[in-house]
Write a protein that holds these residues in place. Structure first.
Motif, PDB file in Angstrom:
ATOM      1  N   ALA A 325      10.185 -28.561  -3.217  1.00  0.00           N
ATOM      2  CA  ALA A 325      10.963 -29.732  -2.814  1.00  0.00           C
ATOM      3  C   ALA A 325      11.311 -29.664  -1.327  1.00  0.00           C
ATOM      4  CB  ALA A 325      12.236 -29.825  -3.649  1.00  0.00           C
ATOM      5  N   ILE A 326      11.690 -28.484  -0.844  1.00  0.00           N
ATOM      6  CA  ILE A 326      12.005 -28.333   0.587  1.00  0.00           C
ATOM      7  C   ILE A 326      10.759 -28.578   1.429  1.00  0.00           C
ATOM      8  CG2 ILE A 326      12.754 -26.708   2.359  1.00  0.00           C
ATOM      9  CD1 ILE A 326      14.504 -25.378   0.250  1.00  0.00           C
ATOM     10  N   TYR A 327       9.628 -28.054   0.996  1.00  0.00           N
ATOM     11  CA  TYR A 327       8.397 -28.236   1.763  1.00  0.00           C
ATOM     12  C   TYR A 327       8.001 -29.710   1.837  1.00  0.00           C
ATOM     13  CZ  TYR A 327       3.576 -27.562   3.290  1.00  0.00           C
ATOM     14  OH  TYR A 327       2.397 -27.618   3.984  1.00  0.00           O
ATOM     15  N   VAL A 328       8.115 -30.417   0.716  1.00  0.00           N
ATOM     16  CA  VAL A 328       7.829 -31.859   0.724  1.00  0.00           C
ATOM     17  C   VAL A 328       8.805 -32.573   1.652  1.00  0.00           C
ATOM     18  CG1 VAL A 328       7.785 -33.953  -0.686  1.00  0.00           C
ATOM     19  CG2 VAL A 328       6.794 -31.843  -1.578  1.00  0.00           C
ATOM     20  N   GLY A 329      10.075 -32.160   1.638  1.00  0.00           N
ATOM     21  CA  GLY A 329      11.044 -32.751   2.554  1.00  0.00           C
ATOM     22  C   GLY A 329      10.670 -32.547   4.005  1.00  0.00           C
ATOM     23  N   LEU A 330      10.178 -31.354   4.337  1.00  0.00           N
ATOM     24  CA  LEU A 330       9.747 -31.084   5.712  1.00  0.00           C
ATOM     25  C   LEU A 330       8.543 -31.944   6.091  1.00  0.00           C
ATOM     26  CD1 LEU A 330      10.081 -27.181   5.739  1.00  0.00           C
ATOM     27  CD2 LEU A 330      11.497 -28.797   7.019  1.00  0.00           C
ATOM     28  N   LEU A 331       7.611 -32.124   5.162  1.00  0.00           N
ATOM     29  CA  LEU A 331       6.437 -32.951   5.439  1.00  0.00           C
ATOM     30  C   LEU A 331       6.819 -34.404   5.714  1.00  0.00           C
ATOM     31  CD1 LEU A 331       3.906 -31.668   2.744  1.00  0.00           C
ATOM     32  CD2 LEU A 331       3.669 -31.418   5.215  1.00  0.00           C
ATOM     33  N   LEU A 332       7.824 -34.909   4.991  1.00  0.00           N
ATOM     34  CA  LEU A 332       8.197 -36.325   5.081  1.00  0.00           C
ATOM     35  C   LEU A 332       9.360 -36.581   6.022  1.00  0.00           C
ATOM     36  CD1 LEU A 332       7.966 -37.165   1.268  1.00  0.00           C
ATOM     37  CD2 LEU A 332       6.232 -37.557   3.022  1.00  0.00           C
ATOM     38  N   ALA A 333       9.804 -35.543   6.749  1.00  0.00           N
ATOM     39  CA  ALA A 333      11.005 -35.690   7.573  1.00  0.00           C
ATOM     40  C   ALA A 333      10.807 -36.633   8.755  1.00  0.00           C
ATOM     41  CB  ALA A 333      11.457 -34.313   8.076  1.00  0.00           C
ATOM     42  N   GLY A 334       9.634 -36.666   9.323  1.00  0.00           N
ATOM     43  CA  GLY A 334       9.403 -37.470  10.517  1.00  0.00           C
ATOM     44  C   GLY A 334       9.279 -38.954  10.230  1.00  0.00           C
ATOM     45  N   GLY A 335       9.278 -39.738  11.296  1.00  0.00           N
ATOM     46  CA  GLY A 335       9.044 -41.171  11.175  1.00  0.00           C
ATOM     47  C   GLY A 335       7.575 -41.460  10.972  1.00  0.00           C
ATOM     48  N   GLY A 336       7.235 -42.748  10.932  1.00  0.00           N
ATOM     49  CA  GLY A 336       5.856 -43.122  10.668  1.00  0.00           C
ATOM     50  C   GLY A 336       5.385 -44.280  11.522  1.00  0.00           C
TER      51      GLY A 336
END
Length: 540
Positions: A325-336
């Motif tokens: 869950a933390i890793y997915v959060g890091l992947l999706l943390a940025g804007g798009g």
């Protein structure tokens, strides 16, 4: 002779790509970072070698379109259903919860409610191109973490259309929002239904007549027509072009042409994605960063922290292991990339002034640039995250221990029949529609693709095969395939057909293990060579 003004820009982009990507790969960093860094150097805020960001960005957006198309190729409808409702719930909750938090924060810091909603939507969306490229580079698209991240990104891409409609109508009367959303949903459903219907009853049958080896240009043109046509249909319906391309990829995912389609689209995707990431770097304004450094840093760090924490928390509540869950959060943390679209629409409706658009746009850019670093840090500094996020999920229908037959003509089909009698699983590759159809009528799995291309061989699962049989009539073509197979898979057992003794020495020199002059004996020799040593083929 005067050259067009854009020719110099094209040469600069190509030079930057040729230098940056290999350099960062050599440093064991994501190539995405190299493209962003190259864009920052050549952009108008640094060396100023390229000034026209908008025109480059318009072309670069097609990189995202082609990326989503190739993702769709890997996700037929049955595999999409296998993602499960939990992953889609993660995407929906992520959008709603993060938008609520960012909207409240915007209002608290003095933004009007309408502007706060638009800014929240722009910051909530993550970069589909960035995240999927990172996952592809690390071989994580089929991992549990990769599937979770993809599901969230897919929901976000679907939500772009409604969010854009909301942005456009927020400046008008409130009662207009419901009507606009209704018509947007109706058009979207019509576009999706139309794409699925046309694809199933029109597009798929067209591929057969143009799938011959001598019509590769027509095959490529047809593929581009389908990708861009589906993208245009969804864009006109109020959704993103990328979502239409994703649907087009899903339509072709179950066909025998999937591997060849993936090969012909790869050069367009690679070049245009590199251009997209360079335009992200070109938008980095060092002067603007210095002038509003404090505010920009607060927005960017807040964006990264809030999205990471909330996505990780939602994932954990839905039963996801904490590390994943933390890793997915890091992947999706940025804007798009779609954040820029929403901010631009807000500026056009005068919901935001130019200084705010620049501030939040810069925050999106910096957060996108930080995404590869966050993913790298998550995997390197926290081994438990890497271990849990890297758990692989094999695709449905994946093969193990099978025998790949390159060339499914009469000799190849005879060989496949003998292999099947011996209890082994033959998987064929051929570029001719007649050979493919004949093989499938006999009950064999035969893929459309040019076996000279290593990507097609890899798509057929060569790395997990017991052996490869090269059964072409053309000895030159056979020698090229054997040489490439030996280079890419040095331990692979390769059996090849030869017409006479003249080619035996050449085929042995390029790496063939067994050379058979008369193909009638290939299956018996192969069965004798690997039976009892290599496990029987397994379809997972």
């Amino acid at each position: 002779m005067e050259h067009p003004s854009y020719l110099s820009d094209v040469l600069i982009f190509l030079l930057a790509a040729v230098v940056a990507a290999p350099l960062f790969r050599r440093l064991r960093l994501a190539a995405v970072l190299g493209y962003i860094g190259a864009g920052a150097v050549i952009g108008p805020h640094a060396l100023g070698l390229v000034e026209r960001i908008d025109s480059a960005r318009a072309l670069a957006e097609f990189g995202v379109v082609f990326l989503l198309f190739t993702v769709g190729l890997e996700l037929p409808l049955d595999r999409l259903r296998a993602l499960g409702g939990g992953k889609f719930a993660l995407g929906l909750l992520q959008i709603l919860l993060i938008m609520a938090v960012f909207t409240g924060a915007g209002i608290a810091f003095g933004l009007p409610p309408q502007a706060a909603v638009v800014v929240a939507a722009a910051l909530t969306l993550s970069s589909t191109a960035m995240v999927l490229q990172l996952l592809a580079e690390r071989g994580e698209l089929t991992s549990q973490a990769g599937r979770s991240a993809f599901a969230v990104l897919l929901i976000q891409d679907i939500a772009v259309g409604p969010l854009l409609v909301i942005t456009l109508v927020l400046g008008g009367a409130p009662e207009a929002v419901a009507e606009a959303l209704f018509w947007s949903l109706l058009k979207a459903l019509a576009a999706v239904a139309g794409i699925l219907a046309i694809g199933r009853w029109v597009v798929r049958p067209i591929y057969g007549p143009v799938s011959g080896a001598d019509q590769i240009e027509t095959f490529t043109a047809l593929t581009l027509l389908i990708v861009l046509g589906a993208g245009l249909a969804t864009e006109l319906a109020g959704l993103s072009m990328a979502f239409g391309a994703f649907l087009a990829g899903m339509l072709l995912a179950d066909t025998r042409h999937r591997h060849q389609v993936e090969v012909v689209i790869q050069p367009f995707r690679g070049l245009l994605l590199g251009l997209f990431f360079m335009t992200v770097g070109m938008a980095i304004d060092t002067g603007g960063i210095v002038a509003r450094a404090g505010t920009l840093a607060a927005v960017t760090i807040g964006l990264l922290v809030v999205k990471t924490v909330l996505v990780a928390a939602i994932g954990t509540l839905l039963g996801m292991p904490r590390g994943r869950a933390i890793y997915v959060g890091l992947l999706l943390a940025g804007g798009g990339e779609f954040g820029f679209v929403l901010l631009g629409a807000a500026a056009g409706r005068e919901l935001l002034d130019s200084s705010d658009v620049q501030l939040f746009g810069m925050a999106v850019t910096l957060s996108m640039a930080a995404t590869p670093l966050l993913a790298f840090a998550g995997r390197r500094l926290l081994p438990d995250i890497a271990q849990q996020s890297g758990e692989r999920v094999e695709a449905a229908g994946a093969y193990s221990g099978h025998v790949v037959i390159a060339g499914f003509g009469r000799a190849g089909r005879h060989c496949a029949d003998r292999l099947r009698e011996a209890g082994m699983l033959p998987v064929g590759i051929d570029v001719h529609a007649d050979n493919i159809a004949a093989g499938r009528r006999l009950g064999f799995e035969v893929f459309h693709g040019d076996a000279v291309r290593p990507e097609v061989l890899e798509s057929a699962g060569v790395e997990n095969a017991s052996a490869v049989i090269v059964a072409f009539n053309d000895p030159v073509r056979a020698a090229v395939i054997v040489g490439r197979l030996r280079y890419i898979f040095p331990r692979l057992r390769i059996i090849v057909r030869a017409h006479d003794e003249h080619w035996t020495e050449e085929l042995r020199r390029v790496g063939a293990d067994t050379i058979v002059i008369e193909m009638q004996g290939v299956a018996d020799k192969l069965a004798e060579a690997i039976d009892g040593v290599v496990p029987r083929a397994v379809v997972e």
